[in-house]
Design a protein around this motif. Structure first.
Motif, PDB file in Angstrom:
ATOM      1  N   ARG A 187       0.826  -1.209   0.034  1.00  0.00           N
ATOM      2  CA  ARG A 187       0.007  -0.181  -0.251  1.00  0.00           C
ATOM      3  C   ARG A 187       0.798   1.219  -0.084  1.00  0.00           C
ATOM      4  NH1 ARG A 187      -5.411  -0.871   3.606  1.00  0.00           N
ATOM      5  NH2 ARG A 187      -5.860   1.420   3.160  1.00  0.00           N
ATOM      6  N   ILE A 188       1.950   1.059   0.721  1.00  0.00           N
ATOM      7  CA  ILE A 188       3.008   2.373   0.737  1.00  0.00           C
ATOM      8  C   ILE A 188       3.613   2.416  -0.623  1.00  0.00           C
ATOM      9  CG2 ILE A 188       4.954   3.226   1.787  1.00  0.00           C
ATOM     10  CD1 ILE A 188       4.060   1.865   4.485  1.00  0.00           C
ATOM     11  N   VAL A 189       4.093   1.396  -1.283  1.00  0.00           N
ATOM     12  CA  VAL A 189       4.672   1.398  -2.599  1.00  0.00           C
ATOM     13  C   VAL A 189       3.814   2.066  -3.519  1.00  0.00           C
ATOM     14  CG1 VAL A 189       5.593  -0.118  -4.251  1.00  0.00           C
ATOM     15  CG2 VAL A 189       6.070  -0.553  -1.880  1.00  0.00           C
ATOM     16  N   ALA A 190       2.443   1.598  -3.499  1.00  0.00           N
ATOM     17  CA  ALA A 190       1.551   2.076  -4.447  1.00  0.00           C
ATOM     18  C   ALA A 190       1.349   3.781  -4.080  1.00  0.00           C
ATOM     19  CB  ALA A 190       0.195   1.266  -4.413  1.00  0.00           C
ATOM     20  N   ALA A 191       1.166   4.034  -2.803  1.00  0.00           N
ATOM     21  CA  ALA A 191       0.639   5.633  -2.637  1.00  0.00           C
ATOM     22  C   ALA A 191       2.334   6.397  -3.150  1.00  0.00           C
ATOM     23  CB  ALA A 191       0.817   5.614  -1.195  1.00  0.00           C
ATOM     24  N   LYS A 192       3.429   5.688  -2.888  1.00  0.00           N
ATOM     25  CA  LYS A 192       4.741   6.159  -3.102  1.00  0.00           C
ATOM     26  C   LYS A 192       4.874   6.705  -4.764  1.00  0.00           C
ATOM     27  CE  LYS A 192       9.417   6.478  -1.285  1.00  0.00           C
ATOM     28  NZ  LYS A 192      10.126   7.241  -2.622  1.00  0.00           N
ATOM     29  N   ALA A 193       4.204   5.382  -5.581  1.00  0.00           N
ATOM     30  CA  ALA A 193       4.270   5.377  -7.177  1.00  0.00           C
ATOM     31  C   ALA A 193       3.282   6.626  -7.397  1.00  0.00           C
ATOM     32  CB  ALA A 193       3.993   4.185  -7.617  1.00  0.00           C
ATOM     33  N   ALA A 194       2.194   6.744  -6.800  1.00  0.00           N
ATOM     34  CA  ALA A 194       1.218   7.738  -7.197  1.00  0.00           C
ATOM     35  C   ALA A 194       1.795   9.178  -6.836  1.00  0.00           C
ATOM     36  CB  ALA A 194      -0.076   7.411  -6.520  1.00  0.00           C
ATOM     37  N   ARG A 195       2.368   9.322  -5.844  1.00  0.00           N
ATOM     38  CA  ARG A 195       2.896  10.636  -5.498  1.00  0.00           C
ATOM     39  C   ARG A 195       4.370  10.609  -5.175  1.00  0.00           C
ATOM     40  NH1 ARG A 195       1.560  12.297  -0.737  1.00  0.00           N
ATOM     41  NH2 ARG A 195       0.694  10.242   0.355  1.00  0.00           N
ATOM     42  N   PRO A 196       5.021  10.548  -6.234  1.00  0.00           N
ATOM     43  CA  PRO A 196       6.616  10.512  -6.050  1.00  0.00           C
ATOM     44  C   PRO A 196       7.236  11.403  -4.981  1.00  0.00           C
ATOM     45  CG  PRO A 196       6.081  10.363  -8.516  1.00  0.00           C
ATOM     46  CD  PRO A 196       4.781  10.962  -7.508  1.00  0.00           C
ATOM     47  N   GLU A 197       6.784  12.612  -4.469  1.00  0.00           N
ATOM     48  CA  GLU A 197       6.932  13.248  -3.640  1.00  0.00           C
ATOM     49  C   GLU A 197       7.056  12.720  -2.057  1.00  0.00           C
ATOM     50  OE1 GLU A 197       2.696  14.452  -4.003  1.00  0.00           O
ATOM     51  OE2 GLU A 197       4.640  13.881  -5.407  1.00  0.00           O
ATOM     52  N   MET A 198       6.398  11.642  -2.113  1.00  0.00           N
ATOM     53  CA  MET A 198       6.165  11.131  -0.612  1.00  0.00           C
ATOM     54  C   MET A 198       7.438  10.440  -0.524  1.00  0.00           C
ATOM     55  SD  MET A 198       3.771   7.769   0.159  1.00  0.00           S
ATOM     56  CE  MET A 198       3.433   7.173   1.670  1.00  0.00           C
ATOM     57  N   ARG A 199       8.129  10.560   0.856  1.00  0.00           N
ATOM     58  CA  ARG A 199       9.193  10.009   1.280  1.00  0.00           C
ATOM     59  C   ARG A 199       9.040   9.188   2.227  1.00  0.00           C
ATOM     60  NH1 ARG A 199      12.168  15.455   2.528  1.00  0.00           N
ATOM     61  NH2 ARG A 199      10.212  15.846   3.545  1.00  0.00           N
ATOM     62  N   VAL A 200      10.229   8.144   2.561  1.00  0.00           N
ATOM     63  CA  VAL A 200       9.984   7.029   3.349  1.00  0.00           C
ATOM     64  C   VAL A 200      11.499   6.757   3.887  1.00  0.00           C
ATOM     65  CG1 VAL A 200       9.882   4.522   3.699  1.00  0.00           C
ATOM     66  CG2 VAL A 200       8.529   5.784   1.968  1.00  0.00           C
ATOM     67  N   VAL A 201      11.410   6.808   5.360  1.00  0.00           N
ATOM     68  CA  VAL A 201      12.727   6.791   6.175  1.00  0.00           C
ATOM     69  C   VAL A 201      12.382   5.362   6.787  1.00  0.00           C
ATOM     70  CG1 VAL A 201      14.001   7.323   8.124  1.00  0.00           C
ATOM     71  CG2 VAL A 201      12.957   9.117   6.776  1.00  0.00           C
ATOM     72  N   VAL A 202      13.761   4.425   6.813  1.00  0.00           N
ATOM     73  CA  VAL A 202      13.789   3.367   7.379  1.00  0.00           C
ATOM     74  C   VAL A 202      14.647   3.404   8.583  1.00  0.00           C
ATOM     75  CG1 VAL A 202      14.187   0.729   7.176  1.00  0.00           C
ATOM     76  CG2 VAL A 202      12.869   1.987   5.463  1.00  0.00           C
ATOM     77  N   ILE A 203      14.287   2.967   9.862  1.00  0.00           N
ATOM     78  CA  ILE A 203      15.308   2.950  10.834  1.00  0.00           C
ATOM     79  C   ILE A 203      15.399   1.560  11.240  1.00  0.00           C
ATOM     80  CG2 ILE A 203      15.846   3.720  13.128  1.00  0.00           C
ATOM     81  CD1 ILE A 203      13.734   5.989  12.610  1.00  0.00           C
ATOM     82  N   ASP A 204      16.851   0.943  11.146  1.00  0.00           N
ATOM     83  CA  ASP A 204      16.900  -0.487  11.343  1.00  0.00           C
ATOM     84  C   ASP A 204      18.322  -0.720  11.213  1.00  0.00           C
ATOM     85  OD1 ASP A 204      17.009  -3.340  11.014  1.00  0.00           O
ATOM     86  OD2 ASP A 204      14.945  -3.329  10.549  1.00  0.00           O
ATOM     87  N   PRO A 205      18.800  -1.353  12.196  1.00  0.00           N
ATOM     88  CA  PRO A 205      20.419  -1.736  12.257  1.00  0.00           C
ATOM     89  C   PRO A 205      20.537  -2.604  11.218  1.00  0.00           C
ATOM     90  CG  PRO A 205      19.489  -2.324  14.501  1.00  0.00           C
ATOM     91  CD  PRO A 205      18.255  -2.003  13.515  1.00  0.00           C
ATOM     92  N   ARG A 206      19.899  -3.126  10.380  1.00  0.00           N
ATOM     93  CA  ARG A 206      20.137  -4.348   9.296  1.00  0.00           C
ATOM     94  C   ARG A 206      19.553  -3.647   8.089  1.00  0.00           C
ATOM     95  NH1 ARG A 206      16.478  -8.642   8.484  1.00  0.00           N
ATOM     96  NH2 ARG A 206      17.218 -10.342   7.206  1.00  0.00           N
ATOM     97  N   ARG A 207      20.271  -3.829   6.841  1.00  0.00           N
ATOM     98  CA  ARG A 207      19.328  -3.442   5.619  1.00  0.00           C
ATOM     99  C   ARG A 207      18.639  -4.696   5.278  1.00  0.00           C
ATOM    100  NH1 ARG A 207      23.433  -3.521   2.416  1.00  0.00           N
ATOM    101  NH2 ARG A 207      22.907  -5.009   0.991  1.00  0.00           N
TER     102      ARG A 207
END
Length: 884
Positions: A187-207
């Protein structure tokens, strides 16, 4: 009935809800006439809108009767229900009479329906008179419950799934959403594709795979979430980003700000530039949703981490409005339902407080209960300590496997084995916990029971029976209610069906509503059987002064003052520090295609073909220093146990840190029980263990030989290391040991129980090579490959030869002209790595979308797309020749 009629449902399809994570996906299931199901996503369900992940897609492959517990078992012998239920009632009655109500306990599960949970909670708290009922949700969501109650006055999730799509910034912390909640991730992927200005931050010791959509990945030091969000709160204050209007609805802001300003941000392990970039994005974006899960909760400071996140949203007023707020995503299908009925040892039904006399009296009066505990019961870790010490003498475990999933799993296993009386209700007798029981009770599983579940955004959905329960299996609520009746409380437990239990639960929520609580669905208290059967998904509350939607945007909270509370928190050191003897930090978690201890997902062959055995991720520099080769085996030792795991060398983890998944058990890989390594240290507020941070040593496992086998029937293993999984037409086994058997033919006959099979053998003792094919009537029944190094062969190809002519088996690879799909990468559509590589190499598919169009891979839940992207990044297509 199958629920409300919709044009999207086909004839014969029954609306139900998925058995796995807290997303709560709607499912359309249809019996196939052969004991199985066809399954697809429900396009009308608000949680998933037709999407399903790999696990949900394979649900129909997990409902067979093999290994099912079909009748009660007492001390290893078959029994009837009357005998079993009389004995349960007698033993619990006698134990309470002799030792008091706190000498008994229930340990239950977020996979139970709300109706199951409600009956268990009522029986223990209202009629046994003890609060010793706790749930495996203690291991995943208890810190969120405690953090919510400290800040909001009650355990309320403020937002909805729609906020994930309305946000301009989504922060994912302690959450590998791509693998653990794939439908929300999409759902987030689709929203980001529809609105490229949307940003995502991932906080995790691991990639992780989730980082595939991240605009910023913060590889934070393990356990440093409080330090990072305190750094953010400090900057919110310094930059004048507090919301003065919303501040009028808050207490504790100055104290929380003082703690944030005093924080040592170096604890984060991040550079000043990284912290500044995060603060710039968060403070500069009004519509922010911060999603958090196990990486935040599973900590001795989990509650403080939750409150550190909540503080930032409260200080800025970014809560309870569209596209903004803190959002906890739950790990199990009904972790929320368990919280609603008081399934935790320190809570009361309908979000009421067990230590509040008025609340206790109201619930006791409603139930007409003889007794009500005045203090919390034993939380999970303390409960099993009490079992170990003999203070709990009768224990009922329902729909969960604590001998594998609890921290210090070996110690918990031994405690259960030593308990005076243990009842286990489950769908199978093959779990580590079931093997320890004095009595086994056959429970109806997913697809066989009626009930309701609540997902992460407070949406209540129905789980409906699609198939009849096999043998003598019964729903958990019905088993518990019958015990209540046999103990003398006939009226209190006299429900004809799950609908009647739901009505009582709904009516009790009206009592909570009169106290001004958040959970009120009392408008459903008059729901008849037909209405219950047709009940469509709905988000609570549906009665009282507030209806569905979001909470706290209006500044109204459930604290005694009616004001929200900001809690001063400071970062603390991890409870389990590394040392010279145990220099590595172990991070535990889940993988994409498995669920908990694999009781259900392990039955689906395609879900085992992505990652079919326990493994440990280790950085290349650490692997080189320790002499660990890719695909070799490593022995991990902690203060409380050890494990042997396959080595996966990767820079997804940092030097000094390792990652291992939690899913394997004594039935699938006895040396892969990762929770044996985790110390039982808990958060002081929530009682949740620090499962994300164990200190371990890592060393090569001294294997003298390695083996791989396929078999049409379940093989029985006896060696230093083995991992067994289902294949398409049988079983697959990875093996290793320090010393090879003296006679491989004899060992193969024993392992596969084929004493009279013809054996075709290729042997090279000087090189330590053995290849054996066991054939009956010209058909391959089993094959075994042994080497001094990890066995390299086409596993998918070999598994596909079972039941066919065995002549090709010993080659270990596909014959010329026969394609080998390789390990499954897309479990939803069963697409192998080699198939994808071939499509890339011949130029047919040179992008994610092209691969999805050509092969289907990545077109369903999308959780394999990061791995497909990695194949694209490393593969070079072969140009097609120009047309003449």
């Amino acid at each position: 009935m199958t629920g409300p009629a919709h044009l999207s449902a086909q004839p014969g399809e029954i609306r139900t809800t998925c058995a796995y994570c807290g997303v709560g996906c709607g499912v359309l299931a249809k019996p196939d006439g052969q004991g199985g199901l066809t399954v697809r996503g429900d396009p009308d369900h608000p949680a998933n809108r037709g999407r399903l992940c790999s696990k949900g897609t394979a649900l129909g492959e997990t409902v067979g009767h093999e290994d099912r517990l079909l009748y009660p078992v007492i001390d290893g012998a078959r029994a009837d229900w009357d005998t079993a239920l009389d004995q349960v009632a007698d033993r619990f009655r006698e134990t309470i009479a002799e030792h008091g109500p706190d000498s008994v306990a229930f340990y239950v599960s977020g996979q139970m329906t709300t109706e199951d949970y409600y009956v268990a909670n009522k029986l223990m708290k209202g009629f046994f008179g003890s609060a010793n009922i706790d749930t495996n949700s203690r291991l995943c969501m208890a810190s969120t419950v405690a953090g919510h109650k400290r800040a909001f006055g009650t355990d309320t999730v403020p937002g909805t799934y729609e906020d994930l799509e309305l946000a301009d910034l989504v922060v994912l912390t302690g959450s590998n959403l791509a693998w653990c909640h794939p439908v929300l991730y999409q759902r987030i992927v689709a929203a980001k594709a529809a609105r490229p200005e949307m940003r995502v931050v991932v906080i995790d010791p691991r990639r992780t795979a989730t980082c595939d959509i991240a605009d910023l990945h913060l590889a934070i030091a393990p356990g440093a979430d409080v330090a990072l969000f305190n750094a953010l709160l400090s900057q919110i204050d310094r930059r004048g980003a507090r919301d003065p209007r919303f501040a009028r609805h808050l207490d504790g802001m100055e104290e929380a700000l003082a703690a944030a300003h005093a924080e040592d941000v170096s604890r984060t392990g991040l550079s000043p530039a990284q912290i500044a970039a995060f603060c710039d994005m968060w403070i500069g974006t009004e519509k922010v949703v911060t999603v958090f899960s196990q990486g935040v909760n599973q900590s001795t400071s989990g509650t403080d981490k939750v409150n550190a996140i909540l503080n930032c949203h409260l200080a800025t007023g970014r809560i309870g409005r569209p596209g903004m707020g803190p959002f906890s995503v739950t790990g199990q299908p009904n972790a929320m339902g368990g919280r609603e009925v008081g399934g935790l040892a320190n809570t009361l039904a309908c979000h009421l407080d067990i230590e509040n006399a008025a609340h206790r009296d109201a619930v006791q009066t409603f139930w007409a209960a003889p007794a009500m505990p005045e203090r919390p019961g034993l939380k999970a870790v303390d409960m099993f300590r009490a079992v170990e010490e003999g203070r709990i003498k009768a224990l009922w475990i329902i729909c969960t496997n604590p001998a594998v999933s609890m921290p210090e799993a070996d110690r918990v296993r031994d405690a259960i084995a030593g308990c005076d009386f243990v009842v286990v209700s489950d769908i199978t007798d093959r779990t580590d916990t079931a093997r320890l029981a004095h009595m086994l009770l056959p429970a109806a599983g997913w697809g066989e029971r009626d009930g309701s579940v609540t997902n992460s955004d407070r949406t209540i959905s129905r789980q409906r029976a699609v198939l009849p329960p096999p043998g003598d299996a019964r729903p958990d609520w019905a088993i518990l209610a019958e015990v209540g009746r046999r103990m003398g409380w006939a009226k209190a437990f006299d429900w004809p069906d799950a609908a009647a239990v739901f009505r009582e639960h709904a009516a009790l929520s009206g009592v909570a509503g009169r106290f001004g609580g958040d959970f009120d669905i009392s408008d459903h208290a008059a729901l008849d059987a037909q209405g219950y059967a047709a009940l469509a998904p709905f988000r609570w509350p549906t009665a009282g002064t507030r209806q569905g939607g979001r909470f706290f945007g209006d500044g109204r909270f459930f604290t005694p003052s009616g004001r929200g509370r900001m809690i001063p928190v400071s970062a603390r050191a991890l409870a389990t520090e590394t040392c010279e003897a145990r220099p590595f930090r172990l991070n535990t978690g889940r993988i994409r295609d498995q669920w908990h201890t694999m009781t259900r997902t392990g039955r689906a062959a395609r879900l085992n073909r992505h990652m079919g055995e326990p493994f440990v991720e280790i950085h290349p520099n650490d692997a080189a220093r320790l002499g660990l080769a890719p695909a070799g085996l490593a022995e991990l030792r902690g203060a409380t146990g050890c494990a042997v795991l396959r080595v996966l060398v990767t820079d997804r983890v940092r030097e000094g840190e390792v990652f291992a998944p939690i899913h394997w058990s004594g039935d699938t890989a006895p040396t892969g029980r990762v929770d044996a390594l985790v110390a039982a240290r808990t958060d002081p507020f929530s009682g949740q263990p620090e499962s994300k941070a164990a200190a371990v040593s890592v060393a090569p496992y001294a294997a003298g030989w390695f083996g791989f086998a396929v078999s049409a029937s379940r093989p029985e293993l006896d060696c230093g290391y083995w991992a067994r999984s289902r294949g398409a037409d049988g079983w697959q086994v990875e093996m290793a040991g320090p010393d090879a058997p003296a006679d491989w033919e004899a060992e193969a006959r024993r392992m596969f129980d084929l004493p009279d099979a013809e054996i075709i053998r290729v042997s090279d003792p000087a090189r330590g090579l053995e290849r054996l094919a066991l054939v009956e009537e010209g058909r391959l029944r089993a094959a075994l490959f042994v080497s001094r190094e990890p066995v390299a062969l086409s596993r998918a190809h070999l598994a596909g030869l079972l039941g066919q002519d065995g002549a090709e088996a010993l080659a270990g690879r596909s014959a010329a002209g026969r394609p080998d799909p390789g390990p499954v990468l897309c479990a939803c559509l069963n697409v192998g790595v080699n198939t994808i590589r071939a499509a890339i190499a011949d130029g047919r598919a040179t992008s994610l979308d092209a691969i999805a169009e050509a092969l289907g891979a990545g077109s369903n839940c999308g959780s394999c797309r990061p791995e497909i992207a990695a194949l694209l990044a490393t593969a070079q297509p072969v140009p097609r020749p120009e047309a003449a």
